[in-house]
Design a protein around this motif. Structure first.
Motif, PDB file in Angstrom:
ATOM      1  N   LEU A 114       3.366   8.950   1.074  1.00  0.00           N
ATOM      2  CA  LEU A 114       2.433   9.515   0.089  1.00  0.00           C
ATOM      3  C   LEU A 114       3.163  10.426  -0.889  1.00  0.00           C
ATOM      4  N   HIS A 115       2.799  10.291  -2.166  1.00  0.00           N
ATOM      5  CA  HIS A 115       3.228  11.210  -3.216  1.00  0.00           C
ATOM      6  C   HIS A 115       1.979  11.711  -3.928  1.00  0.00           C
ATOM      7  N   VAL A 116       1.872  13.015  -4.117  1.00  0.00           N
ATOM      8  CA  VAL A 116       0.796  13.577  -4.920  1.00  0.00           C
ATOM      9  C   VAL A 116       1.416  14.051  -6.228  1.00  0.00           C
ATOM     10  N   LEU A 117       0.869  13.566  -7.343  1.00  0.00           N
ATOM     11  CA  LEU A 117       1.416  13.857  -8.667  1.00  0.00           C
ATOM     12  C   LEU A 117       0.401  14.651  -9.460  1.00  0.00           C
ATOM     13  N   ASP A 118       0.910  15.520 -10.320  1.00  0.00           N
ATOM     14  CA  ASP A 118       0.010  16.225 -11.230  1.00  0.00           C
ATOM     15  C   ASP A 118      -0.210  15.377 -12.469  1.00  0.00           C
ATOM     16  N   VAL A 123       5.923  15.329  -9.092  1.00  0.00           N
ATOM     17  CA  VAL A 123       5.582  15.311  -7.682  1.00  0.00           C
ATOM     18  C   VAL A 123       5.199  16.704  -7.212  1.00  0.00           C
ATOM     19  N   LEU A 124       3.983  16.798  -6.659  1.00  0.00           N
ATOM     20  CA  LEU A 124       3.535  18.068  -6.095  1.00  0.00           C
ATOM     21  C   LEU A 124       3.794  18.136  -4.601  1.00  0.00           C
ATOM     22  N   ARG A 125       3.673  16.985  -3.958  1.00  0.00           N
ATOM     23  CA  ARG A 125       3.849  16.995  -2.519  1.00  0.00           C
ATOM     24  C   ARG A 125       4.167  15.588  -2.039  1.00  0.00           C
ATOM     25  N   VAL A 126       4.964  15.478  -0.974  1.00  0.00           N
ATOM     26  CA  VAL A 126       5.273  14.201  -0.325  1.00  0.00           C
ATOM     27  C   VAL A 126       5.142  14.404   1.167  1.00  0.00           C
ATOM     28  N   ASN A 127       4.900  13.296   1.867  1.00  0.00           N
ATOM     29  CA  ASN A 127       4.873  13.404   3.326  1.00  0.00           C
ATOM     30  C   ASN A 127       6.221  12.982   3.901  1.00  0.00           C
ATOM     31  N   SER A 128       6.354  13.116   5.198  1.00  0.00           N
ATOM     32  CA  SER A 128       7.639  12.846   5.854  1.00  0.00           C
ATOM     33  C   SER A 128       8.033  11.388   5.754  1.00  0.00           C
ATOM     34  N   VAL A 129       7.038  10.498   5.757  1.00  0.00           N
ATOM     35  CA  VAL A 129       7.353   9.074   5.668  1.00  0.00           C
ATOM     36  C   VAL A 129       7.968   8.746   4.320  1.00  0.00           C
ATOM     37  N   ALA A 130       7.411   9.301   3.269  1.00  0.00           N
ATOM     38  CA  ALA A 130       7.952   9.061   1.931  1.00  0.00           C
ATOM     39  C   ALA A 130       9.365   9.590   1.812  1.00  0.00           C
ATOM     40  N   VAL A 131       9.631  10.729   2.434  1.00  0.00           N
ATOM     41  CA  VAL A 131      10.984  11.288   2.404  1.00  0.00           C
ATOM     42  C   VAL A 131      11.956  10.349   3.103  1.00  0.00           C
ATOM     43  N   GLY A 132      11.551   9.823   4.268  1.00  0.00           N
ATOM     44  CA  GLY A 132      12.426   8.926   5.013  1.00  0.00           C
ATOM     45  C   GLY A 132      12.662   7.609   4.300  1.00  0.00           C
ATOM     46  N   MET A 133      11.647   7.130   3.589  1.00  0.00           N
ATOM     47  CA  MET A 133      11.780   5.844   2.910  1.00  0.00           C
ATOM     48  C   MET A 133      12.773   5.928   1.762  1.00  0.00           C
ATOM     49  N   ARG A 134      12.884   7.066   1.170  1.00  0.00           N
ATOM     50  CA  ARG A 134      13.769   7.191   0.021  1.00  0.00           C
ATOM     51  C   ARG A 134      15.105   7.851   0.348  1.00  0.00           C
ATOM     52  N   GLY A 135      15.180   8.438   1.518  1.00  0.00           N
ATOM     53  CA  GLY A 135      16.449   9.048   1.903  1.00  0.00           C
ATOM     54  C   GLY A 135      16.780  10.295   1.115  1.00  0.00           C
ATOM     55  N   ILE A 136      15.754  10.967   0.554  1.00  0.00           N
ATOM     56  CA  ILE A 136      15.959  12.196  -0.223  1.00  0.00           C
ATOM     57  C   ILE A 136      15.104  13.288   0.394  1.00  0.00           C
ATOM     58  N   SER A 137      15.628  14.473   0.477  1.00  0.00           N
ATOM     59  CA  SER A 137      14.883  15.576   1.082  1.00  0.00           C
ATOM     60  C   SER A 137      13.696  15.957   0.212  1.00  0.00           C
ATOM     61  N   GLU A 138      12.702  16.601   0.868  1.00  0.00           N
ATOM     62  CA  GLU A 138      11.496  17.001   0.147  1.00  0.00           C
ATOM     63  C   GLU A 138      11.810  17.970  -0.978  1.00  0.00           C
TER      64      GLU A 138
END
Length: 733
Positions: A114-118, A123-138
């Motif tokens: 999940l990505h929440v955008l303004d 990007v306002l917020r991401v969940n842990s799954v989204a971080v893992g899928m892209r290999g970039i820290s929150e």
């Protein structure tokens, strides 16, 4: 606060509901707070210790009244056997915007990225799954614009989609994104993204939520199934090993590799004539490459010796990968029952992602299916070669006379192509008594050795029946009986399918200048007249041999000298025409798909070579018949043949007078080309003569026996009125 309907399932004090599912709080009938959930603590900002046991009206002192009015609903909670309770539930726009307890649970527990955008698409917020899928820290994702976050997945298209959703409010579902995430840079991943707009109570856009699921495994599975489906549709459609190899290479690109090549063993490539055995000689040659213009592949025909399959098996793969390329290669054998028929190589010279287990399974499935198709093609070629050899050897050219020339009655030419559209096709030119000639062309509906075997049987039956000197219609009727008996035998032995065949049988008589013909099926036949005109299809189509239907079409028509008969094993196309004078017709101008073509130009027998007399039905006429015969033979310069001819004529005439029915007629036919003399005696009787071996004391009964001994062959020919007994002897003797 708003009131909602009654709810069941509350278990009493101390019970806990999943966030967002149960009530925020539970009140007694006086409005005293009995339970206060953690979600209520986060949502309304009131600790559980400060509100439990107190009237719910104390909330008005701690929480904005609009929040309670628009964000919380109240309704009864039924508890079995207990007092009435009231529950508070979250409803409508929640206070704190994105700090909803439900949203919090989604972000911490959802398996979907999940990505929440303004509204500025940051990007306002991401969940842990989204971080893992892209290999970039929150920390590196939050605050960045979407086109930077999706830089590896066609960022311009993603940004355009997000702006459309923000402007229109129409969500987008299952937008596929492909790329190499930092978490797994060597493999291409596929994500399914959905985007929808967040709004406040008035419909004003607050931002976007983008949800993404990694569907790489699903897409690859579907892709593998599609590749296998295409391969099964294309590979093996043609019983040609080279085409099977080409379709394999074509099906594997680009799913398995950027390039593909298939090599087949010499035993497969050389076909039935090969003296090599794939079990003893594993040498293979490149049979197909794809893309065909690729510079990364070896030339078609390049040989690979058995050393390529030794310990360093990568040698073969290296031949398919350009120098300096880092891409992997995969080699799989094409083998059936342990026999190596070839190899297939799939290479990725422009990619770095390795071959995985699923790729290897797909390559193995493709190789196995192709090997079976190649083996089937090899076996078919062998069976086809056997069938062609049988047909080619069993069919002989048109018969020649003793001097090596054409028959007296006809000048014939033929063309035979076992690979034509007619499967088990045959043709024949059969000499008959009295300088007559039978022409026949037929074809069995079927393929391979079975059709060849049926062709041999039917052709032999035609030969046997022609020796009986039958009328063409009668001959086809008996040939049809033979076909039906063979079908009964097939049924008895459990064989599937029904044997059917087509046949044209014609008899040309150069003495009467007529042609008697019968037709079973749809084969083409044409008659060319001496004036250059053509008479198409002198007979109508009729039922094929072996099938139920009306009697076969038959007719007898004049056929003057210089006419042309054209018989084909199949049907001419509707737009086909035959032109040119009959005597100038060329076989190479006829349709090439006809398996058997027979052309005959008619001749007439010289009237001087035919003599006939009416015979009075009295035994005294026998001596007169002998005198006529002797005189005519002397005129023909055949005095040395007088003795045998006199005996034959005497016995035939005497037999006709005793057992026949007037009128009786004697005819002599000299065939100067074949060097034969035919003696014929005709009468109107229907009694069938037969050869008898007389006993020692018998005074008669030796007539036909003597005629048979003095002649090379004899027989009976039936007509609508009576019969003709004939005997033929060679003038050379």
């Amino acid at each position: 606060m708003t009131q909602r309907g009654e709810h069941a399932g509350h278990g009493g004090r101390g019970a806990r509901e999943a966030p967002g599912a149960g009530p925020l709080a539970v009140l007694d009938e006086r409005g005293v707070v009995l339970e206060w959930s953690r979600t209520a603590e986060r949502l309304l900002g009131v600790d559980r210790a400060r509100i439990v046991g107190r009237p719910v009206t104390d909330l008005f002192a701690r929480v904005d009244s609009r929040t309670l009015r628009e964000g919380v609903t109240v309704g009864p909670v039924r508890a079995e056997g207990g007092p009435v309770r009231w529950g508070l539930w979250a409803a409508g726009p929640l206070p704190g915007g994105l700090r909803s307890g439900v949203l919090e649970a989604v972000f911490t527990q959802s398996p979907v990225g999940l990505h929440v955008l303004d509204t500025d698409l940051r990007v306002l917020r991401v969940n842990s799954v989204a971080v893992g899928m892209r290999g970039i820290s929150e920390e590196r994702i939050v605050g960045r614009p979407i086109h930077e976050v999706y830089a590896r997945y066609d960022p311009l298209s993603i940004e355009s989609t997000a702006r459309d959703v923000l402007a229109t409010g129409v969500p987008v579902f299952d937008k596929q994104l492909r790329g190499h995430p930092l978490a797994d840079p060597r493999r291409e991943h596929v994500f399914s993204a959905s985007v929808f707009r967040l709004e406040d109570a008035t419909g004003r856009p607050l931002g976007l939520v983008a949800a993404a699921v990694d569907v790489t495994a699903r897409e690859r599975a579907q892709q593998r199934l599609a590749v296998l489906h295409r391969a099964h549709e294309r590979i093996g459609r043609s019983l040609d090993p080279l085409k099977c190899a080409r379709e394999l290479a074509r099906a594997a690109v680009p799913s398995l590799g950027d390039v593909a090549a298939v090599a087949l063993s010499d035993a497969v490539l050389r076909g039935p004539d090969s003296e090599t055995d794939p079990e003893r000689d594993p040498t293979v040659r490149c049979a197909a490459v794809w893309p065909e213009d690729s510079e990364d592949l070896p030339a078609v025909g390049a040989a690979f010796g058995p050393d390529m399959f030794g310990g360093p098996a990568d040698r073969l793969a290296a031949r398919f990968v350009p120098a300096g390329a880092a891409g992997p290669a995969l080699v799989v054998p094409l083998a059936v029952r342990g026999v190596l028929l070839g190899v297939a190589c799939f290479a990725r010279p422009r990619r770095t992602d390795p071959f995985e287990d699923d790729d290897m399974r797909l390559a193995k499935d493709l190789a196995t299916h192709t090997a079976v198709c190649v083996d089937n093609a090899r076996r078919y070629e062998h069976a086809h070669a056997v069938a062609l050899a049988l047909q080619g050897n069993l069919l002989r050219p048109a018969p020649r006379d003793r001097s090596g020339g054409q028959p007296a009655a006809l000048e014939t030419a033929h063309r035979y192509l076992p690979t034509g559209r007619g499967r088990g096709a045959w043709f024949d030119v059969i000499p008959l008594a009295g300088a007559r000639v039978a022409l026949t062309v037929g074809q069995v509906d079927g393929r391979g050795p079975e059709a060849t075997a049926a062709m041999v049987q039917l052709r032999a039956a035609v030969h046997a029946l022609s020796a009986l000197d039958l009328d063409p219609h009668e001959l086809l009727a008996r040939l049809d009986d033979t076909t039906h008996r063979r079908n009964e035998e097939r049924t008895t032995f459990g064989e599937e399918g029904r044997l059917t065949a087509q046949c044209v049988y014609a008899v040309h008589d150069p003495v009467t200048e007529t042609c008697a013909m019968a037709r079973a099926g749809r084969q083409s036949l044409l008659v060319g007249l001496p004036d250059g005109s053509w008479r198409p299809s002198p007979l109508e189509e009729s039922a094929v041999l072996g099938a139920e239907g009306p009697p076969f079409a038959a007719d007898e028509f004049p056929l003057p000298p210089g006419s042309t008969l054209l018989l084909l094993s199949g049907s001419l196309p509707e737009d086909a025409t035959v032109s040119g004078a009959p005597g100038e017709l060329r076989l190479d101008e006829l349709p090439l798909d006809q398996a058997a073509v027979l052309v005959a130009r008619t001749r007439a027998l010289d009237p001087e070579d035919v003599a006939s007399w009416e015979i009075t039905p009295d035994l005294s006429s026998v001596s007169g018949a002998r005198r006529h015969t002797t005189h005519r033979l002397e005129q023909w310069g055949m005095g040395e043949s007088t003795f045998a001819a006199e005996l034959i004529v005497s016995e035939l005439v005497a037999n006709a007078i005793k057992y026949g029915t007037p009128p009786i007629r004697l005819r002599l036919i000299r065939n100067r080309v074949d060097q034969t003399l035919t003696c014929e005696i005709s009468d109107a009787g229907s009694a069938a003569p037969h050869l008898r071996h007389a006993r020692a004391g018998d005074e008669g009964g030796r007539g036909l026996f003597i005629s048979g001994e003095l002649s090379e062959r004899w027989g009976v020919r039936w007509a609508d009125q009576g019969k003709t007994v004939w005997a033929e002897t060679s003038l050379d003797d």
